[in-house]
Scaffold this motif. Structure first.
Motif, PDB file in Angstrom:
ATOM      1  N   MET A   1       0.846  -1.178   0.000  1.00 27.04           N
ATOM      2  CA  MET A   1       0.000   0.000   0.000  1.00 27.04           C
ATOM      3  C   MET A   1       0.885   1.232   0.000  1.00 27.04           C
ATOM      4  SD  MET A   1      -3.336   1.032   2.232  1.00 27.04           S
ATOM      5  CE  MET A   1      -2.892   0.095   3.614  1.00 27.04           C
ATOM      6  N   ASP A   2       0.357   2.313  -0.503  1.00 27.62           N
ATOM      7  CA  ASP A   2       1.100   3.565  -0.571  1.00 27.62           C
ATOM      8  C   ASP A   2       1.347   4.077   0.846  1.00 27.62           C
ATOM      9  OD1 ASP A   2       0.665   4.536  -3.700  1.00 27.62           O
ATOM     10  OD2 ASP A   2      -0.875   3.221  -2.923  1.00 27.62           O
ATOM     11  N   GLU A   3       2.538   4.597   1.044  1.00 24.75           N
ATOM     12  CA  GLU A   3       2.928   5.070   2.371  1.00 24.75           C
ATOM     13  C   GLU A   3       3.115   6.581   2.356  1.00 24.75           C
ATOM     14  OE1 GLU A   3       3.085   3.160   5.077  1.00 24.75           O
ATOM     15  OE2 GLU A   3       2.530   1.419   3.899  1.00 24.75           O
ATOM     16  N   VAL A   4       3.046   7.156   3.544  1.00 28.98           N
ATOM     17  CA  VAL A   4       3.291   8.580   3.712  1.00 28.98           C
ATOM     18  C   VAL A   4       4.799   8.794   3.663  1.00 28.98           C
ATOM     19  CG1 VAL A   4       3.017  10.545   5.254  1.00 28.98           C
ATOM     20  CG2 VAL A   4       1.206   8.831   5.094  1.00 28.98           C
ATOM     21  N   GLY A   5       5.243   9.747   2.837  1.00 30.76           N
ATOM     22  CA  GLY A   5       6.662  10.019   2.694  1.00 30.76           C
ATOM     23  C   GLY A   5       7.196  10.838   3.852  1.00 30.76           C
ATOM     24  N   THR A   6       8.485  11.101   3.814  1.00 28.42           N
ATOM     25  CA  THR A   6       9.129  11.876   4.878  1.00 28.42           C
ATOM     26  C   THR A   6       8.628  13.315   4.911  1.00 28.42           C
ATOM     27  OG1 THR A   6      10.957  12.375   3.377  1.00 28.42           O
ATOM     28  CG2 THR A   6      11.223  10.465   4.829  1.00 28.42           C
ATOM     29  N   ASP A   7       8.055  13.791   3.813  1.00 28.29           N
ATOM     30  CA  ASP A   7       7.512  15.150   3.779  1.00 28.29           C
ATOM     31  C   ASP A   7       6.076  15.215   4.305  1.00 28.29           C
ATOM     32  OD1 ASP A   7       6.273  13.829   1.704  1.00 28.29           O
ATOM     33  OD2 ASP A   7       6.748  15.325   0.176  1.00 28.29           O
ATOM     34  N   GLY A   8       5.537  14.085   4.766  1.00 25.48           N
ATOM     35  CA  GLY A   8       4.182  14.061   5.307  1.00 25.48           C
ATOM     36  C   GLY A   8       3.092  13.939   4.263  1.00 25.48           C
ATOM     37  N   ARG A   9       3.463  13.674   3.013  1.00 26.49           N
ATOM     38  CA  ARG A   9       2.484  13.570   1.937  1.00 26.49           C
ATOM     39  C   ARG A   9       2.311  12.117   1.514  1.00 26.49           C
ATOM     40  NH1 ARG A   9       3.615  18.754  -1.934  1.00 26.49           N
ATOM     41  NH2 ARG A   9       3.554  20.265  -0.245  1.00 26.49           N
ATOM     42  N   LEU A  10       1.089  11.798   1.183  1.00 21.32           N
ATOM     43  CA  LEU A  10       0.754  10.474   0.670  1.00 21.32           C
ATOM     44  C   LEU A  10       0.670  10.565  -0.842  1.00 21.32           C
ATOM     45  CD1 LEU A  10      -0.327   7.536   1.068  1.00 21.32           C
ATOM     46  CD2 LEU A  10      -2.603   8.543   1.233  1.00 21.32           C
ATOM     47  N   ARG A  11       1.429   9.723  -1.528  1.00 24.47           N
ATOM     48  CA  ARG A  11       1.414   9.717  -2.988  1.00 24.47           C
ATOM     49  C   ARG A  11       0.838   8.393  -3.473  1.00 24.47           C
ATOM     50  NH1 ARG A  11       5.476  12.818  -1.462  1.00 24.47           N
ATOM     51  NH2 ARG A  11       5.746  14.829  -2.489  1.00 24.47           N
ATOM     52  N   HIS A  12      -0.032   8.495  -4.479  1.00 23.80           N
ATOM     53  CA  HIS A  12      -0.724   7.324  -5.011  1.00 23.80           C
ATOM     54  C   HIS A  12      -0.790   7.476  -6.523  1.00 23.80           C
ATOM     55  CE1 HIS A  12      -3.689   4.116  -5.271  1.00 23.80           C
ATOM     56  NE2 HIS A  12      -4.455   4.917  -5.983  1.00 23.80           N
ATOM     57  N   VAL A  13      -0.320   6.468  -7.246  1.00 23.67           N
ATOM     58  CA  VAL A  13      -0.273   6.526  -8.710  1.00 23.67           C
ATOM     59  C   VAL A  13      -1.325   5.586  -9.292  1.00 23.67           C
ATOM     60  CG1 VAL A  13       1.169   6.121 -10.745  1.00 23.67           C
ATOM     61  CG2 VAL A  13       2.184   7.084  -8.674  1.00 23.67           C
ATOM     62  N   VAL A  14      -2.105   6.118 -10.224  1.00 22.01           N
ATOM     63  CA  VAL A  14      -3.075   5.328 -10.983  1.00 22.01           C
ATOM     64  C   VAL A  14      -2.563   5.322 -12.421  1.00 22.01           C
ATOM     65  CG1 VAL A  14      -5.492   5.051 -11.630  1.00 22.01           C
ATOM     66  CG2 VAL A  14      -4.899   6.182  -9.465  1.00 22.01           C
ATOM     67  N   PRO A  15      -1.858   4.266 -12.830  1.00 21.64           N
ATOM     68  CA  PRO A  15      -1.163   4.299 -14.120  1.00 21.64           C
ATOM     69  C   PRO A  15      -2.074   4.062 -15.321  1.00 21.64           C
ATOM     70  CG  PRO A  15      -0.810   2.188 -13.064  1.00 21.64           C
ATOM     71  CD  PRO A  15      -1.602   3.026 -12.103  1.00 21.64           C
ATOM     72  N   MET A  16      -1.644   4.582 -16.444  1.00 17.15           N
ATOM     73  CA  MET A  16      -2.194   4.239 -17.760  1.00 17.15           C
ATOM     74  C   MET A  16      -0.960   4.099 -18.644  1.00 17.15           C
ATOM     75  SD  MET A  16      -4.658   3.570 -19.698  1.00 17.15           S
ATOM     76  CE  MET A  16      -5.375   3.675 -21.298  1.00 17.15           C
ATOM     77  N   HIS A  17      -0.465   2.877 -18.752  1.00 20.44           N
ATOM     78  CA  HIS A  17       0.802   2.618 -19.428  1.00 20.44           C
ATOM     79  C   HIS A  17       0.696   2.852 -20.938  1.00 20.44           C
ATOM     80  CE1 HIS A  17       2.484   1.033 -15.764  1.00 20.44           C
ATOM     81  NE2 HIS A  17       1.400   0.288 -15.605  1.00 20.44           N
ATOM     82  N   ASN A  18       1.797   3.275 -21.522  1.00 20.73           N
ATOM     83  CA  ASN A  18       1.823   3.532 -22.963  1.00 20.73           C
ATOM     84  C   ASN A  18       1.565   2.266 -23.767  1.00 20.73           C
ATOM     85  OD1 ASN A  18       2.208   6.285 -22.777  1.00 20.73           O
ATOM     86  ND2 ASN A  18       4.430   6.100 -22.691  1.00 20.73           N
ATOM     87  N   ALA A  19       2.029   1.110 -23.271  1.00 20.54           N
ATOM     88  CA  ALA A  19       1.770  -0.147 -23.977  1.00 20.54           C
ATOM     89  C   ALA A  19       0.266  -0.426 -24.048  1.00 20.54           C
ATOM     90  CB  ALA A  19       2.489  -1.300 -23.282  1.00 20.54           C
TER      91      ALA A  19
END
Length: 159
Positions: A1-19
């Protein structure tokens, strides 16, 4: 699961790959080209049977055109959740824009179940805004994981 970074922000990627984009575009083009190539002769000159060919060609267009549109226009998203703000960057091959959402603009976080015919269901989180827009996370394997992610978003957003 996505974790909170050292800057206190949670980042989450929803990809749409070029392939995947290329695959959708190529499949859509194959549907259109093969259908018109094989059935186009039945459309012209017009006759009684042209109507039947036209129905099949329109059906092919209703499959091929959305596939091409999805390949060209479906966005990849990156969520950045910080205290008091969610930034969602939406990228397509032609544009990029960032949507900023404050806690007052959030109407609800709801869970959505996605049923599959070949495996068990997956779960996602949907952010609904007060103006009716909806933003989806990627799918998670269980309801508990999706609930934990939803709770983590709320926790980071509210500080």
């Amino acid at each position: 699961m996505d974790e909170v970074g050292t800057d206190g922000r949670l980042r989450h990627v929803v990809p749409m790959h070029n392939a995947l984009r290329v695959f959708l575009i190529v499949c859509g083009l194959i549907v259109l080209v093969l259908t018109l190539g094989e059935l186009g002769r039945g459309l012209w000159p017009p006759s009684f049977v042209s109507l039947f060919f036209l129905i099949i060609v329109v059906g092919a267009f209703s499959v091929g055109v959305p596939m091409i549109a999805a390949g060209l226009l479906a966005p990849a998203a990156t969520w950045t959740v910080a205290k008091g703000r969610i930034d969602i960057e939406l990228r397509t091959p032609f544009s990029a824009r960032t949507v900023s959402i404050t806690p007052g603009a959030v109407a609800d976080f709801e869970l959505r179940e996605i049923e599959w015919d070949s495996s068990g269901p997956t779960w996602g989180v949907v952010l609904k805004t007060v103006d009716g827009k909806r933003y989806h996370t990627r799918d998670f394997g269980s309801k508990a994981t999706a609930e934990a992610f939803r709770d983590r978003i709320r926790l980071v957003l509210e500080g």
